[in-house]
Design a protein around this motif. Sequence first.
Motif, PDB file in Angstrom:
ATOM      1  N   MET A  47      -5.630  -0.314 -13.326  1.00  0.00           N
ATOM      2  CA  MET A  47      -4.273  -0.735 -12.961  1.00  0.00           C
ATOM      3  C   MET A  47      -3.374   0.495 -12.896  1.00  0.00           C
ATOM      4  O   MET A  47      -2.941   1.021 -13.928  1.00  0.00           O
ATOM      5  N   ASP A  48      -3.059   0.953 -11.673  1.00  0.00           N
ATOM      6  CA  ASP A  48      -2.271   2.185 -11.576  1.00  0.00           C
ATOM      7  C   ASP A  48      -1.385   2.229 -10.333  1.00  0.00           C
ATOM      8  O   ASP A  48      -0.888   3.291  -9.977  1.00  0.00           O
ATOM      9  N   ASP A  49      -1.177   1.085  -9.657  1.00  0.00           N
ATOM     10  CA  ASP A  49      -0.351   1.090  -8.452  1.00  0.00           C
ATOM     11  C   ASP A  49       0.505  -0.173  -8.383  1.00  0.00           C
ATOM     12  O   ASP A  49       0.046  -1.274  -8.733  1.00  0.00           O
ATOM     13  N   ARG A  50       1.729  -0.015  -7.884  1.00  0.00           N
ATOM     14  CA  ARG A  50       2.617  -1.155  -7.652  1.00  0.00           C
ATOM     15  C   ARG A  50       2.590  -1.499  -6.161  1.00  0.00           C
ATOM     16  O   ARG A  50       3.598  -1.465  -5.461  1.00  0.00           O
ATOM     17  N   ASN A 101      -4.484   2.393 -15.997  1.00  0.00           N
ATOM     18  CA  ASN A 101      -5.693   3.126 -15.620  1.00  0.00           C
ATOM     19  C   ASN A 101      -6.975   2.492 -16.149  1.00  0.00           C
ATOM     20  O   ASN A 101      -8.009   3.145 -16.255  1.00  0.00           O
ATOM     21  N   LEU A 102      -6.875   1.207 -16.473  1.00  0.00           N
ATOM     22  CA  LEU A 102      -8.028   0.445 -16.945  1.00  0.00           C
ATOM     23  C   LEU A 102      -8.083  -0.872 -16.195  1.00  0.00           C
ATOM     24  O   LEU A 102      -7.111  -1.299 -15.573  1.00  0.00           O
ATOM     25  N   ALA A 103      -9.227  -1.534 -16.253  1.00  0.00           N
ATOM     26  CA  ALA A 103      -9.296  -2.894 -15.749  1.00  0.00           C
ATOM     27  C   ALA A 103      -8.353  -3.772 -16.565  1.00  0.00           C
ATOM     28  O   ALA A 103      -8.063  -3.492 -17.733  1.00  0.00           O
ATOM     29  N   ASN A 121      -0.308   5.934 -10.535  1.00  0.00           N
ATOM     30  CA  ASN A 121      -0.866   6.678 -11.674  1.00  0.00           C
ATOM     31  C   ASN A 121       0.220   7.153 -12.631  1.00  0.00           C
ATOM     32  O   ASN A 121       0.140   8.237 -13.211  1.00  0.00           O
ATOM     33  N   ASN A 122       1.251   6.310 -12.815  1.00  0.00           N
ATOM     34  CA  ASN A 122       2.382   6.663 -13.673  1.00  0.00           C
ATOM     35  C   ASN A 122       2.545   5.577 -14.733  1.00  0.00           C
ATOM     36  O   ASN A 122       2.914   4.436 -14.439  1.00  0.00           O
ATOM     37  N   GLY A 123       2.277   5.952 -15.972  1.00  0.00           N
ATOM     38  CA  GLY A 123       2.306   4.996 -17.069  1.00  0.00           C
ATOM     39  C   GLY A 123       3.674   4.394 -17.326  1.00  0.00           C
ATOM     40  O   GLY A 123       3.780   3.341 -17.964  1.00  0.00           O
ATOM     41  N   ALA A 124       4.742   5.038 -16.835  1.00  0.00           N
ATOM     42  CA  ALA A 124       6.076   4.483 -17.043  1.00  0.00           C
ATOM     43  C   ALA A 124       6.234   3.139 -16.338  1.00  0.00           C
ATOM     44  O   ALA A 124       7.112   2.352 -16.685  1.00  0.00           O
ATOM     45  N   PHE A 125       5.363   2.880 -15.343  1.00  0.00           N
ATOM     46  CA  PHE A 125       5.452   1.637 -14.574  1.00  0.00           C
ATOM     47  C   PHE A 125       4.292   0.688 -14.881  1.00  0.00           C
ATOM     48  O   PHE A 125       3.968  -0.177 -14.068  1.00  0.00           O
ATOM     49  N   ASN A 176       0.828  -1.207   0.000  1.00  0.00           N
ATOM     50  CA  ASN A 176       0.000   0.000   0.000  1.00  0.00           C
ATOM     51  C   ASN A 176       0.863   1.259   0.000  1.00  0.00           C
ATOM     52  O   ASN A 176       0.508   2.283   0.585  1.00  0.00           O
ATOM     53  N   ILE A 177       2.014   1.175  -0.643  1.00  0.00           N
ATOM     54  CA  ILE A 177       2.951   2.305  -0.758  1.00  0.00           C
ATOM     55  C   ILE A 177       2.984   2.752  -2.219  1.00  0.00           C
ATOM     56  O   ILE A 177       3.091   1.915  -3.121  1.00  0.00           O
ATOM     57  N   GLN A 178       2.921   4.045  -2.442  1.00  0.00           N
ATOM     58  CA  GLN A 178       2.823   4.560  -3.803  1.00  0.00           C
ATOM     59  C   GLN A 178       4.117   5.156  -4.336  1.00  0.00           C
ATOM     60  O   GLN A 178       4.218   5.462  -5.523  1.00  0.00           O
ATOM     61  N   ASN A 179       5.129   5.290  -3.473  1.00  0.00           N
ATOM     62  CA  ASN A 179       6.345   5.984  -3.880  1.00  0.00           C
ATOM     63  C   ASN A 179       7.530   5.350  -3.166  1.00  0.00           C
ATOM     64  O   ASN A 179       7.514   5.200  -1.945  1.00  0.00           O
ATOM     65  N   SER A 180       8.579   5.014  -3.919  1.00  0.00           N
ATOM     66  CA  SER A 180       9.757   4.378  -3.307  1.00  0.00           C
ATOM     67  C   SER A 180      10.510   5.314  -2.384  1.00  0.00           C
ATOM     68  O   SER A 180      11.323   4.865  -1.570  1.00  0.00           O
ATOM     69  N   ALA A 181      10.269   6.625  -2.492  1.00  0.00           N
ATOM     70  CA  ALA A 181      10.952   7.586  -1.612  1.00  0.00           C
ATOM     71  C   ALA A 181      10.278   7.706  -0.259  1.00  0.00           C
ATOM     72  O   ALA A 181      10.821   8.365   0.643  1.00  0.00           O
TER      73      ALA A 181
END
Length: 518
Positions: free
Chosen positions: A252-255, A304-306, A234-238, A199-204
Amino acid sequence: MRALDRNCRRLAHSLLLVILTAPAMAQLRVATWNITNYSGGRTADIQTAVYGVFSGRTFAPDVLMAQEVLSASAQAALLSALDNAAGGPGDWAMATFVDGPDTDSSFFYRTSKVSLVGQVTVAVGGVSPNHPRNIMRYDVRLAGYDSAAATLACYSSHMKAQESGSDDDNRRRLEAQRIRDNAETLPAGWNFVLGADFNIQNSASLEYQDLVGSQVNDAGRFFDPINTPGTWNNNGAFRYVHTQDPVGAGGMDDRYDQLLVSSGLRDGDGFDYLGNSAIPYSTVSWSDTNHSYRCWGNDGTSFNLAMTITNNQMVGTAIAQAIANSTGGSAGHLPVFADFRVPPLADAPATLDFGQVPQDEPAELVLTVTNSGDTALWTANGISPLVYSLSATAGFTAPGGSFNDAAGGGGVNHLISMDTSAVGPMSGTLTITSNAPESPTLVVSLVGEVIGAGFAPGDVNCDGAINVLDINPFTLALSDPVAYAAMYPGCDIDLADVNGDGNVDVLDINPFIALLSG
């Protein structure tokens, strides 16, 4: 010797590329899956998600850490689904279910691949300022191994979700600190892995850095095996490593779901992640040949889609639909897995016996060193190369340098020589120092005997002259060959065969007397 030399690393990387492009693998596969409020059921979909095959690809883990399991009966149902799946191995077992204050972790493992050697509740869940769910650790050891280096501590965690206006960051940070603190206490040589819904959105974020950042004590430090830091939300690079949410409206928008590993699992030696952790995961393809790490079902077309169902490029339509159904229809998560090669095993003969060798004649024997890892269980590609060196004690010579042997290859031959410059018995040892954790040093006994060479028949005491001093040894050779060999170890009993008929017997007496009389 723990580090691969440069050439061995190049060989290992070449082998790695071959392995990663193969359609099926039999090394150890470790997975994590937030299966979403699982109370039982969903059997057919779970079985298809786990053991369905598309273009030669299948999930088929050997170790599975599951989150959001609601009860012991739910865990038993999930075990039954795994163990009775068509195409499955039927050798699944589970750890004891620990009922915490919220949804819980469960642990499943294939008994042909690993054994469960321990289970620890790292921290008990609760309300703020404590974390809301139990943190579990499950310790397994590879089948066919007994050493610390073949032991894997598997941490399973479901960290606090972010809720507006709450203290969730600090609660996640406390969870991360407790995991790292515990990892610092593991026995020397153990490897460890963390499978979690972070449940973490940023590696920093501080809680993530508590796990992966360098500290005064780095013994419990975790690493991202795909080296993919950043702002994942919410970053398409990932888009190829997003795991949440395959069916919900957010897309699909979170790792959130990841596997992190210990430093020992990414050093290119022994028990090791099957991939190059120095290279970030691809941003243009889900099929990254530098990594075995996969977000099962994410083909990169669902940002950002199913999750894409029809003609999903990674898993096909049927498996993609089964993964979606396995979430129970609510916001869910994709499974994440990574493959690991198991350590090599070293084998060599216990003794090399050179026998009797005439003085100043060459004395050489072949020593075969073998990587004897179980290729039937792990396959040759699922076992790391055996890397080793040789050293011999005085009187014997072994090749210098570093050598390696892939499992299943029949071994590597080395020419070992014995010094024959002086008459007498020879003994010593040859030490094989390797990266095999079960036997990092193997000791081979070296024995032989250098016998006199160039002595004339009748010179039975090998002093270079035929005279009365040869009478007693000649008599002993005739009467007690064993005692003669013991008393004159550098001589050959054939020196008493004065008549040259191939036998040492009474027929040699008169010729011997003739030699003494000149």
